[in-house]
Design an enzyme around this catalytic site. Structure first.
Site, PDB file in Angstrom:
ATOM      1  N   CYS A   1       0.780  -1.081   0.097  1.00  0.00           N
ATOM      2  CA  CYS A   1       0.020  -0.027   0.096  1.00  0.00           C
ATOM      3  C   CYS A   1       0.869   1.197   0.065  1.00  0.00           C
ATOM      4  CB  CYS A   1      -1.035  -0.191   1.322  1.00  0.00           C
ATOM      5  SG  CYS A   1      -2.054   1.384   1.258  1.00  0.00           S
TER       6      CYS A   1
ATOM      7  N   CYS B   1       0.459   0.079  10.250  1.00  0.00           N
ATOM      8  CA  CYS B   1       0.049  -1.004   9.300  1.00  0.00           C
ATOM      9  C   CYS B   1       1.081  -1.787   8.504  1.00  0.00           C
ATOM     10  CB  CYS B   1      -0.680  -0.217   8.374  1.00  0.00           C
ATOM     11  SG  CYS B   1      -1.355  -1.367   7.117  1.00  0.00           S
TER      12      CYS B   1
ATOM     13  N   CYS C   1     -19.044   2.678   8.485  1.00  0.00           N
ATOM     14  CA  CYS C   1     -18.128   2.041   9.671  1.00  0.00           C
ATOM     15  C   CYS C   1     -16.911   2.763   9.643  1.00  0.00           C
ATOM     16  CB  CYS C   1     -17.781   0.527   9.240  1.00  0.00           C
ATOM     17  SG  CYS C   1     -16.766  -0.293  10.457  1.00  0.00           S
TER      18      CYS C   1
ATOM     19  N   CYS D   1       0.733   4.551   6.891  1.00  0.00           N
ATOM     20  CA  CYS D   1       0.191   4.709   8.176  1.00  0.00           C
ATOM     21  C   CYS D   1       1.185   3.697   9.228  1.00  0.00           C
ATOM     22  CB  CYS D   1      -1.367   3.722   8.301  1.00  0.00           C
ATOM     23  SG  CYS D   1      -2.351   4.312   6.835  1.00  0.00           S
TER      24      CYS D   1
ATOM     25  N   CYS E   1     -19.329  -5.497   3.866  1.00  0.00           N
ATOM     26  CA  CYS E   1     -18.579  -4.302   4.110  1.00  0.00           C
ATOM     27  C   CYS E   1     -17.226  -4.273   3.366  1.00  0.00           C
ATOM     28  CB  CYS E   1     -18.407  -4.271   5.514  1.00  0.00           C
ATOM     29  SG  CYS E   1     -17.306  -2.790   6.069  1.00  0.00           S
TER      30      CYS E   1
ATOM     31  N   CYS F   1     -16.453  -8.557   5.798  1.00  0.00           N
ATOM     32  CA  CYS F   1     -15.592  -7.096   5.585  1.00  0.00           C
ATOM     33  C   CYS F   1     -14.565  -7.689   4.952  1.00  0.00           C
ATOM     34  CB  CYS F   1     -15.537  -6.589   6.785  1.00  0.00           C
ATOM     35  SG  CYS F   1     -16.435  -6.649   8.124  1.00  0.00           S
TER      36      CYS F   1
ATOM     37  N   ARG G   1     -17.592  -2.149  17.848  1.00  0.00           N
ATOM     38  CA  ARG G   1     -17.034  -3.687  17.581  1.00  0.00           C
ATOM     39  C   ARG G   1     -15.737  -3.491  18.116  1.00  0.00           C
ATOM     40  NH1 ARG G   1     -17.726  -3.584  12.139  1.00  0.00           N
ATOM     41  NH2 ARG G   1     -19.769  -4.500  12.726  1.00  0.00           N
TER      42      ARG G   1
HETATM   43  N1  SAM Z   1      -6.407   0.633   3.222  1.00  0.00           N
HETATM   44  C1  SAM Z   1      -7.731   0.800   3.787  1.00  0.00           C
HETATM   45  C2  SAM Z   1      -7.909   1.944   4.860  1.00  0.00           C
HETATM   46  O1  SAM Z   1      -6.898   2.435   5.373  1.00  0.00           O
HETATM   47  O2  SAM Z   1      -9.017   2.543   5.117  1.00  0.00           O
HETATM   48  C3  SAM Z   1      -8.307  -0.427   4.213  1.00  0.00           C
HETATM   49  C4  SAM Z   1      -7.523  -1.298   5.357  1.00  0.00           C
HETATM   50  S1  SAM Z   1      -6.886  -0.663   6.691  1.00  0.00           S
HETATM   51  C5  SAM Z   1      -5.903  -2.174   7.053  1.00  0.00           C
HETATM   52  C6  SAM Z   1      -8.133  -0.813   7.878  1.00  0.00           C
HETATM   53  C7  SAM Z   1      -8.119  -0.236   9.327  1.00  0.00           C
HETATM   54  O3  SAM Z   1      -7.409  -1.247  10.053  1.00  0.00           O
HETATM   55  C8  SAM Z   1      -7.023   0.943   9.158  1.00  0.00           C
HETATM   56  O4  SAM Z   1      -7.704   2.241   9.185  1.00  0.00           O
HETATM   57  C9  SAM Z   1      -7.038   0.711  11.029  1.00  0.00           C
HETATM   58  O5  SAM Z   1      -7.759   1.504  11.822  1.00  0.00           O
HETATM   59  C10 SAM Z   1      -6.856  -0.541  11.320  1.00  0.00           C
HETATM   60  N2  SAM Z   1      -5.547  -1.212  11.338  1.00  0.00           N
HETATM   61  C11 SAM Z   1      -4.345  -1.438  10.513  1.00  0.00           C
HETATM   62  N3  SAM Z   1      -3.138  -2.089  10.958  1.00  0.00           N
HETATM   63  C12 SAM Z   1      -3.674  -2.163  12.400  1.00  0.00           C
HETATM   64  C13 SAM Z   1      -2.862  -2.821  13.596  1.00  0.00           C
HETATM   65  N4  SAM Z   1      -1.633  -2.937  13.282  1.00  0.00           N
HETATM   66  N5  SAM Z   1      -3.612  -2.595  14.639  1.00  0.00           N
HETATM   67  C14 SAM Z   1      -4.706  -2.318  15.072  1.00  0.00           C
HETATM   68  N6  SAM Z   1      -5.537  -1.727  13.856  1.00  0.00           N
HETATM   69  C15 SAM Z   1      -4.882  -1.570  12.410  1.00  0.00           C
HETATM   70 FE1  SF4 Z   2      -2.549   1.365   3.379  1.00  0.00          FE
HETATM   71 FE2  SF4 Z   2      -2.592   0.022   5.855  1.00  0.00          FE
HETATM   72 FE3  SF4 Z   2      -3.064   2.511   5.600  1.00  0.00          FE
HETATM   73 FE4  SF4 Z   2      -4.916   0.893   4.877  1.00  0.00          FE
HETATM   74  S1  SF4 Z   2      -4.168   1.339   6.844  1.00  0.00           S
HETATM   75  S2  SF4 Z   2      -4.015   2.869   3.750  1.00  0.00           S
HETATM   76  S3  SF4 Z   2      -3.854  -0.787   4.040  1.00  0.00           S
HETATM   77  S4  SF4 Z   2      -1.164   1.494   5.091  1.00  0.00           S
END
Ligand code: SAM
Ligand code: SF4
Ligand code: DTB
Length: 343
Positions: free
Chosen positions: A57, A64, A193, A61, A133, A101, A265
């Site tokens: 990606c 992530c 959500c 973040c 979702c 989801c 949730r």
């Molecule tokens: N890329 C999309 C986005 O960011 O909206 C969808 C996937 S992203 C993985 C969905 C959510 O998962 C993120 O907004 C974050 O809140 C949560 N998330 C991701 N990695 C995480 C982690 N290591 N621990 C807890 N929550 C996490």
């Molecule tokens: Fe990409 Fe992960 Fe950020 Fe979602 S949370 S935008 S998958 S880096």
């Protein structure tokens, strides 16, 4: 005398902070009253996650494992075929899930083949009688509209933290970008959500800021995931301090008071909780979990243990909507004795 709690979308940050700072027993008492008024049954929704497009990606973040900016265990996987997703959805339904989801690790999905496949997936999952979702990063207005037409029930797009702390966690997009996508989703008639993560080094005031943002969306997000950071090696937050589970209870209780009708949730990080800590979250107003072997890229709680825990507290699972062309009606039902997985 029973107090009644009106639904409000004008919460101030100070009010939210006061709730988060209440003695825990007072906070839970208030949350229980709101919860019983608006959600009088013991229903807990089981939602299953599937990563359709994993890794690589472009967003950065800090939490992530799928960000291309971090070197983690996540391999860039080829995206799943429509048939593979529908097979997984069918298995989730058989195991007792009612919401499916699906995640795409994109900043913003491109129109064309990829987006058309997403629409086919939404239609197919919907035909199985599951709530659908999608979470796939930013959307434009037209994409939101086409997803709505395909029958999408909900779009997950988390605000993650307060507006002030956001820049410490993500630099490749802004809070306003996030709010704009939520608006497009709402305007298209798809439910929202949206929630966040605790344990990223944020202050209690940042947690109040996140909850205030969510609770002043009008109407409230129908679903509010509360994640605890899953600290993954290779991400900038790999060494973050673990969260005190009682802080998670506070988040669930405060979310419940602020957004009485939303599904709160209990999301990522549940694997690190004892049964008792999870029960406290349910008492505080959480009424949904992610159920299934995995979240997106990390492990989730054991499914059989989840069923046993929910049975032990007298929770009722929603049962899946009937498949298209079936004349059975939907209702809520006792949980199965076992997680009905098939290999
Ligand atoms: N890329 C999309 C986005 O960011 O909206 C969808 C996937 S992203 C993985 C969905 C959510 O998962 C993120 O907004 C974050 O809140 C949560 N998330 C991701 N990695 C995480 C982690 N290591 N621990 C807890 N929550 C996490
Ligand atoms: Fe990409 Fe992960 Fe950020 Fe979602 S949370 S935008 S998958 S880096
Ligand atoms: C949400 O708030 N949490 C889920 C879902 N929405 C998409 C994702 C959690 C991801 C946890 C880390 C992983 O497994 O990759």
């Amino acid at each position: 005398m029973t107090t009644t709690f009106p639904i409000r979308t004008d919460w101030t940050r100070d009010e939210v902070r006061e709730l988060l700072d209440l003695p825990l027993l007072d906070l839970i008492w208030q949350a229980q009253q709101v919860h019983r008024q608006y959600n009088p049954t013991n229903s807990v929704q089981l939602a299953t996650l599937l990563s359709v497009k994993t890794g690589g990606c472009p967003e950065d973040c800090a939490y992530c494992p799928q960000s291309a900016h971090h070197d983690t265990f996540v391999e860039r996987d080829p995206r799943l075929q429509v048939s593979e997703v529908l097979w997984a959805a069918q298995k989730a339904r058989e195991a007792g899930s009612t919401r499916f989801c699906m995640g795409w690790a994109w900043r913003q999905i491109r129109d064309g083949e990829e987006f058309d496949a997403m629409l086919d997936i939404v239609r197919g999952v919907k035909d199985l009688g599951l709530e659908t979702c999608v979470t796939a990063g930013m959307l434009n207005e037209d994409q939101a509209r086409r997803l709505a037409e395909a029958g999408l029930d909900a779009y997950n797009h988390n605000l993650d933290t307060s507006p002030e702390f956001y820049g410490n966690i993500i630099s490749t997009r802004t809070y306003e970008d996030r709010l704009r996508t939520l608006k497009y989703v709402r305007d298209a008639g798809v439910t929202i959500c949206s929630g966040g993560i605790i344990g990223m080094g944020e202050s209690v005031d940042d947690r109040a800021g996140l909850l205030q943002q969510l609770a002043t969306l009008d109407p409230h997000p129908e679903s509010v995931p509360i994640n605890t950071l899953v600290a993954v090696e290779g991400t900038p937050l790999a060494d973050a301090e673990p969260v005190d589970p009682l802080d998670l209870v506070r988040m669930c209780a405060t979310a419940r008071i602020l957004m009485p009708k939303s599904r709160v949730r209990l999301s990522a990080g549940r694997r690190n909780l004892t049964r008792e800590a999870q029960v406290l979250c349910f008492v505080a107003g959480a009424n949904s979990i992610f159920y299934g072997e995995a979240l997106l890229t990390t492990d989730n709680n054991d499914m059989q243990e989840d069923i046993e825990l929910l049975r032990a507290i007298g929770a009722e699972a929603l049962i899946p909507q009937p498949c298209k062309n079936s004349n059975k009606s939907a209702s809520s039902a006792p949980l199965p004795e076992t997680a009905l997985t098939t290999a």
